[in-house]
Design a protein around this motif. Structure first.
Motif, PDB file in Angstrom:
ATOM      1  N   GLU A  22      10.020  16.234  -1.710  1.00 57.55           N
ATOM      2  CA  GLU A  22      11.327  16.860  -1.890  1.00 57.55           C
ATOM      3  C   GLU A  22      11.595  17.801  -0.721  1.00 57.55           C
ATOM      4  O   GLU A  22      10.734  18.594  -0.354  1.00 57.55           O
ATOM      5  N   PRO A  36      11.106   9.782   1.079  1.00 56.27           N
ATOM      6  CA  PRO A  36      10.874  10.735  -0.023  1.00 56.27           C
ATOM      7  C   PRO A  36       9.944  10.208  -1.099  1.00 56.27           C
ATOM      8  O   PRO A  36       9.222  10.978  -1.727  1.00 56.27           O
ATOM      9  N   LYS A  37       9.933   8.884  -1.318  1.00 55.51           N
ATOM     10  CA  LYS A  37       8.991   8.275  -2.250  1.00 55.51           C
ATOM     11  C   LYS A  37       8.405   7.043  -1.586  1.00 55.51           C
ATOM     12  O   LYS A  37       9.141   6.172  -1.112  1.00 55.51           O
ATOM     13  N   GLU A  86       5.347  11.656  -3.017  1.00 55.51           N
ATOM     14  CA  GLU A  86       6.677  12.119  -3.403  1.00 55.51           C
ATOM     15  C   GLU A  86       7.005  13.391  -2.630  1.00 55.51           C
ATOM     16  O   GLU A  86       6.232  14.350  -2.657  1.00 55.51           O
ATOM     17  N   ARG A 114       3.835  15.862  -3.139  1.00 56.95           N
ATOM     18  CA  ARG A 114       2.802  15.539  -4.122  1.00 56.95           C
ATOM     19  C   ARG A 114       2.189  14.179  -3.779  1.00 56.95           C
ATOM     20  O   ARG A 114       2.899  13.197  -3.564  1.00 56.95           O
ATOM     21  N   LYS A 144       0.549   7.068  -4.225  1.00 57.37           N
ATOM     22  CA  LYS A 144       1.961   7.436  -4.267  1.00 57.37           C
ATOM     23  C   LYS A 144       2.188   8.776  -3.582  1.00 57.37           C
ATOM     24  O   LYS A 144       1.387   9.702  -3.715  1.00 57.37           O
TER      25      LYS A 144
END
Length: 480
Positions: A468, A360-361, A466, A383, A464
């Motif tokens: 959800e 997820p990250k 991210e 994102r 990065k």
């Protein structure tokens, strides 16, 4: 030849991200920073529609609309590139130059004349027959011409009987796409906002068969780059497909490619649905067609498009070169709620890179070159962020998929470039494929039933991710 390798994993401190300087404006700046690694782009100058793609003796050939004297549209030639694995590309000398009497060389197609029905073979070498539109200025007169190759598609000679289809007093009369329907050679070409079909026994002499009006299609812009072909479901149901690109008026603005599912009876094509259907709901997939003779599973085709949009293609910040092609995609046919739709799957024969579990990250340091396969909840969001603050957002609602590139680096070169794009979901199937390559995103959503392609120009590579709504997935780093 630019050499691409599917390589090592994504996060290592020694792999510093490439620096992008958006303030530079010469041809030596972002031209190479934004050059994709595993998509084809020309070494220099302007490129648009893919043309005349065919497969022979282990090699995929790509021709393309090309202007070798500038980075914006100009007098069209057929550029040429080839690949053996759809990842590593070699660019060749120009294949077909404009004719001084008949004009520029616009879009068209190529087939292998295996049985020499054209009579153009020498010895036992089957000729490659290319058919395209001559565009003569002044007057903008469009006619159809033939060139043929006796060396496997490297060089071409003009057919002495050109033009093989004179202009019937129409402004838009172009983009011939040939195919074999089992009993005769067929040519589909655009006539304004209709498609005209012609038939031939020898690829040289063509007679009119019918016209398709497409009452329920999108008529927001000029019709271009048609193609008639068939697909078959795993259950053995066969349908005929007609591709039609539109120069403007696509659902998210500018150019796009629609398709019709129906039946070809040897003379006439009849669509069997009234809704509009699109090969790609993103803004950057146009004028796509299939390879002739490409090796695929029975009942499938291999497709590739131009990864840009006519609203801004001539002003994107790459300068030295402009435009690249999409990834090749294998097309199949599926039935959903009694209707038949095209399903797409990315096709890269050049191997698989090392993989990591998608989290997820995650931290990313891979020069914006990676692919992810994942399953997710019906509503999810992703994102991608850079150290400079660039963000690229992809998310879903119950019935739509969205891409927002408005905060991803250079966006002010054309007003509509910042617009959020959306596409409808045909199902909430959980399987997705996505590829990022320096300046492009290609997403096949809901098990390949909805495609979205978008270009972008970040100031720095993403560092990065991210996510959800992720269930599970893998990430493959794609590095030069």
């Amino acid at each position: 030849m630019r050499y691409f390798i599917l390589a090592t994993l994504l996060y290592c401190a020694a792999c510093a991200p490439t620096e992008l300087d958006p303030n530079q404006t010469s041809s030596a700046d972002t031209s190479e920073v934004y050059r994709p690694l595993y998509h084809f782009s020309p070494e220099a100058h302007w490129m648009n529609d893919p043309n005349g793609m065919f497969y022979k003796d282990g090699t995929y050939h790509l021709y393309f609309q090309y202007y070798p004297e500038g980075n914006q549209w100009g007098p069209m030639h057929w550029g040429h590139a080839s690949t053996k694995d759809l990842v590593h590309w070699t660019e060749h000398p120009i294949a077909i130059y404009p004719d001084t009497a008949l004009g520029y060389i616009f879009s068209g197609s190529a087939v292998i004349d295996t049985f020499n029905v054209s009579g153009l073979a020498v010895d036992s070498t089957p000729p490659i027959i290319a058919m395209y539109t001559f565009h003569k200025r002044p007057g903008d007169v469009q006619t159809q011409g033939i060139s043929y190759s006796l060396d496997g598609g490297m060089t071409y000679e003009f057919y002495e009987g050109n033009p093989v289809l004179p202009n019937p007093e129409l402004k838009d009369f172009r983009d011939p796409k040939m195919m074999w329907d089992g009993t005769q050679w067929i040519c589909a070409l655009t006539v304004g906002q209709e498609i005209a079909f012609y038939g031939s026994e020898n690829l040289l002499d063509w007679k009119p068969l019918s016209q398709f009006l497409g009452e329920h299609g999108n008529h927001g812009g000029v019709w271009e780059c048609p193609e008639l072909f068939s697909l078959t479901t795993e259950e053995g149901v066969r349908k005929d497909i007609l591709l039609v690109s539109i120069g403007s008026g696509a659902p998210n603005g500018g150019s796009g490619t629609q398709y019709f599912v129906g039946h070809w009876d040897g003379t006439t094509f009849t669509a069997e649905h009234e809704d509009e259907r699109y090969m790609d709901w993103g803004r950057d997939n146009y004028a796509g067609v299939n390879w002739w003779n490409a090796p695929t599973d029975r009942g499938k085709k291999l497709f590739m498009g131009w990864m840009s949009n006519w609203e801004y293609a001539q002003v994107v910040p790459t300068y030295k070169w402009r435009s690249s092609m999409t990834l090749p995609r294998e097309l199949s046919l599926v039935e959903l709620d009694g209707q038949f739709h095209i399903k797409q799957q990315f096709r890269l024969d050049g191997g698989n890179g090392f993989q990591a579990n998608l989290e997820p990250k995650m931290g990313l340091r891979g020069a914006n070159t990676f692919g992810i396969n994942f399953s997710a909840e019906p509503q999810w969001s992703l994102r991608l962020t850079s150290a400079e603050g660039d963000t690229l957002d992809i998310w879903t609602s119950v019935d739509s998929i969205y891409i927002d590139r408005s905060k991803c680096g250079l966006v002010d070169f054309e007003p509509s470039f910042k617009n959020i794009m959306s596409g409808p979901r045909k199902t909430t199937a959980a399987e997705y494929e996505m590829y990022i390559d320096i300046m492009s995103l290609e997403l096949l959503a809901d098990d390949g039933l909805t495609a979205m392609t978008a270009t972008f120009f970040p100031k720095k590579p993403f560092n990065k991710l991210e996510f959800e709504g992720l269930k599970e997935g893998t990430l493959t780093s794609l590095r030069e």
